[in-house]
Design a protein around this motif. Sequence first.
Motif, PDB file in Angstrom:
ATOM      1  N   ALA A  20     -11.676  53.697  75.584  1.00 54.51           N
ATOM      2  CA  ALA A  20     -10.215  53.834  75.628  1.00 54.51           C
ATOM      3  C   ALA A  20      -9.568  53.114  74.458  1.00 54.51           C
ATOM      4  O   ALA A  20     -10.159  52.228  73.821  1.00 54.51           O
ATOM      5  CB  ALA A  20      -9.687  53.237  76.947  1.00 54.51           C
ATOM      6  N   ASP A  21      -8.322  53.484  74.193  1.00 56.84           N
ATOM      7  CA  ASP A  21      -7.562  52.837  73.126  1.00 56.84           C
ATOM      8  C   ASP A  21      -7.170  51.426  73.542  1.00 56.84           C
ATOM      9  O   ASP A  21      -6.884  51.159  74.713  1.00 56.84           O
ATOM     10  CB  ASP A  21      -6.278  53.628  72.837  1.00 56.84           C
ATOM     11  CG  ASP A  21      -6.564  54.955  72.178  1.00 56.84           C
ATOM     12  OD1 ASP A  21      -5.701  55.859  72.288  1.00 56.84           O
ATOM     13  OD2 ASP A  21      -7.634  55.114  71.571  1.00 56.84           O
ATOM     14  N   THR A  22      -7.139  50.536  72.567  1.00 56.99           N
ATOM     15  CA  THR A  22      -6.698  49.164  72.841  1.00 56.99           C
ATOM     16  C   THR A  22      -5.271  49.190  73.377  1.00 56.99           C
ATOM     17  O   THR A  22      -4.370  49.733  72.734  1.00 56.99           O
ATOM     18  CB  THR A  22      -6.743  48.333  71.550  1.00 56.99           C
ATOM     19  OG1 THR A  22      -8.082  48.276  71.079  1.00 56.99           O
ATOM     20  CG2 THR A  22      -6.217  46.925  71.770  1.00 56.99           C
ATOM     21  N   PRO A  23      -5.023  48.610  74.542  1.00 53.10           N
ATOM     22  CA  PRO A  23      -3.677  48.653  75.123  1.00 53.10           C
ATOM     23  C   PRO A  23      -2.752  47.573  74.541  1.00 53.10           C
ATOM     24  O   PRO A  23      -2.232  46.716  75.254  1.00 53.10           O
ATOM     25  CB  PRO A  23      -3.947  48.415  76.612  1.00 53.10           C
ATOM     26  CG  PRO A  23      -5.184  47.585  76.632  1.00 53.10           C
ATOM     27  CD  PRO A  23      -6.016  48.008  75.472  1.00 53.10           C
ATOM     28  N   MET A  24      -2.590  47.631  73.246  1.00 60.09           N
ATOM     29  CA  MET A  24      -1.663  46.730  72.554  1.00 60.09           C
ATOM     30  C   MET A  24      -0.740  47.609  71.731  1.00 60.09           C
ATOM     31  O   MET A  24      -1.207  48.502  71.012  1.00 60.09           O
ATOM     32  CB  MET A  24      -2.394  45.773  71.601  1.00 60.09           C
ATOM     33  CG  MET A  24      -3.231  44.697  72.254  1.00 60.09           C
ATOM     34  SD  MET A  24      -2.276  43.284  72.864  1.00 60.09           S
ATOM     35  CE  MET A  24      -1.430  42.708  71.409  1.00 60.09           C
ATOM     36  N   THR A  25       0.556  47.347  71.800  1.00 62.79           N
ATOM     37  CA  THR A  25       1.472  48.187  71.046  1.00 62.79           C
ATOM     38  C   THR A  25       2.693  47.405  70.588  1.00 62.79           C
ATOM     39  O   THR A  25       3.042  46.380  71.176  1.00 62.79           O
ATOM     40  CB  THR A  25       1.892  49.400  71.897  1.00 62.79           C
ATOM     41  OG1 THR A  25       2.675  50.280  71.104  1.00 62.79           O
ATOM     42  CG2 THR A  25       2.713  48.987  73.102  1.00 62.79           C
TER      43      THR A  25
END
Lengths: 501, 316
Positions: free
Chosen positions: A2-7
Amino acid sequence: MADTPMTVQTRPFAIEPITGTMAMDGIFDNAIHKQRIACHYTNTSGTDLTNVTLYLESIGDPGIAVTGHTFAFPLIPTGASVLVSWLADFQSATPGKPLVSFVAKADGYQPLRTLQQIFVSETRYDSATDKWTCTVPEGRLEVSNLGFLLPPNGGWWPAPKPPDDRRPYRLAIPTRARMTWIPVSPYPGQHGELPFQDPWWKVLVALIVWLIGVIVIVVNHNGQGDATVGAGAQGQFDETDPAADCCDPGASGSASGELGAKIAGWSLGVAAVTSALQDHADPWWRGQDATKPLVGELTVAETVDAQWQILQDLVAGKPGRFDVRWDYKRQTTATSYGYGIAEVTSSEHIADPVDIRAPAIVHTGEDLWVTAQLSKADQSLFIGPQLYALALFQAPQGLIFLAPMGDDGLGFDERANDALYTGGIDFERAQRALKAAGQTIYGRWHVYVFAQDVNRAPAGLAPHIAAQTIGGITIVTPMQVTLGTNGPCPLSAQATIDVVQ
Amino acid sequence: MDTPQNPLSRRKVLHLASGAALATTTAAALGAVGPAASPEIELVGGSTQLLIPEPSPDWWNSTSIWTVPGSDPLGSKGKPVAGEPAYVWARVHNVGTTPVNDVKVKFYWANPSLEMSFSKINLIGVANATIPAKSYQDVLCLSAWNVEYVNNGKECLVVAASLPGDPQLPDLIDVPGYPQVAQRNLTVWETAPQRWHSVEMDLFGLKDQSRTVHLSFSIGGELPPMALEQFRLGALRPVTDPVTEVRFSLVPPDSDPGLGEPELFVDVPAGRVVKVFVSVRQDGSLGEGAYQLVTVTGTDRERVIGGLSFIVKSEK
């Protein structure tokens, strides 16, 4: 994977490196060459993230040169927003809304790219006409006839080339301006384009005031004299009562304390502009509402002549009161229209009460820290990325340490998003620096806290809705502007720490 | 067509300023980029950890460089359109055993030529990257490439990655010699049946000596699916039997389409540029779902100095 959950959830903002202040509404102006591109990077997952790396990948304007740097965090708690920033050179930047890409990666995830826009303007000063011009993609704003509230008799004022040893002013609250908006193309209908399709036109005025302050502070801090800004700040000034005053930094008296005082003073001036001209709708929008051109007419320019009196002491985070009068004039291809208002306004950028705490006594080996908790107008608390805050720790003999204050659960901060913003300095690091400067760590430290609100408007809002959210206003500062000549010394530390053996 | 350099030999003979060299590689891994780990390459200390893979033998057709046309940099890959912006991406590998931070990746466009110099091509923009060990990162250049209509829309892209401690790259772009540099000289050529179409190509002379460049072409062959997908041509099938002709000329073929020879030896004086015109004609049998790969190569004393590849297809 999954994509890193940082935004990066909202628009990155500009920080001027020497003063440490956020630019008005986070706008980058290429009059300031070196600026930091700052943002809050948020862990949007329900779990803590480990071994997180964050970097700025690229920017859409090749004229902006970013110094590459990768931030590494062993852990970012769930829901936490960490403040990161990158130094960039904006000298060759073009006015516009370039995209910026950021990349985050955490253990167990693949990298995730976030794109956000930044706002870039270009402000220049013409000494021949004593006019400041701020250019954005939608047009330019010309500001002239700036008036300032000055210190009373005995206060200082800069000259283009001071013949004497006069010190530059540290306090000048704007109280009058003529501001003309010239769209890049004459427009039909009632409402024109907002700068960057977002902030009110008045934000550019406040940006100019902020820029003047930064240029004065930075140029004089670097010992280069104040000729450029000195000439720009001349003009007619309100010298009638009530005069404004702020006194010397008191016991500290150091050059760094002077810097802090200047920063505090100018930030109040910027806040005064935005407060006087209101957030929910600025004079241009209201003037456009009140004047409707005929079909076929094009608006070529809009001028606002505004002046305001400060009715109460200026205290960051308090409403204040301003007696405002402004006159709006719309010039079209056929005729001109006018509209005027006289009203009493107050600031909508509230932080009250503000609870600042620090240990009264610290022993050898114990770190120095400070916390701040700020309440909004509705009595909810500022949390996480809603503030940009920093603390100046001034040692007994004057050396200053600047510490960012975060509510991110990292470093000195115990828990993310608990509404306690914490900053601190490591005892041993401070002792080493002080020893190198020939100073002692023991004695009374003064702590000064500054905080600015952050524009958290989400992308995608209609421009005139987004415009009502403005960031970069100083809501905590160790100075207040008192009216009258006998006011108490307004620059005072919000906390003191006695370091003992 | 002359045999190009063996890709293994590029790795074996690579020497950097520090005197180190890459030790070995596996040919299967080189150029066969997928979503899995980086190519297996063993490095000797001091050499660059960065690799932008390219295929073999046509190293000028790197699929590690691609474009996204339009205003959305996160949009679909495709052919750049003259007059519109496009965003350039590159896949950069870290073949070392330690992560690398703050990799600087430079993106360029150029008028097609067989051999180019960094000082003579056009910088689009610069990006940064952080890449874990034995992994890769897709790097986006957010400075939009404002695609100009030069050379009938045939442009070349070059990407170079570097770390702060890496030796400076030579001005002459040497893709075979430097794994952290890659080139994409692959474009789509839509042609009307039985009509000659031409493109101008620059041959650059060496700095201090003249040389003779042998131009030749090959027809047929098949591009990897990834290369076609980058142009949104994944549905096209290759035609291997020759249905195209190629001519080289030193004279513009405007008034005499098809002017030229099927191969040409060109004398290029030191420090000078010689323009060569490449003309292509297909016989009309290329159907809507077909393409023919045409590759032009230049050699200098049997060393391949560069190439251009065209995906020739019929006009709609």
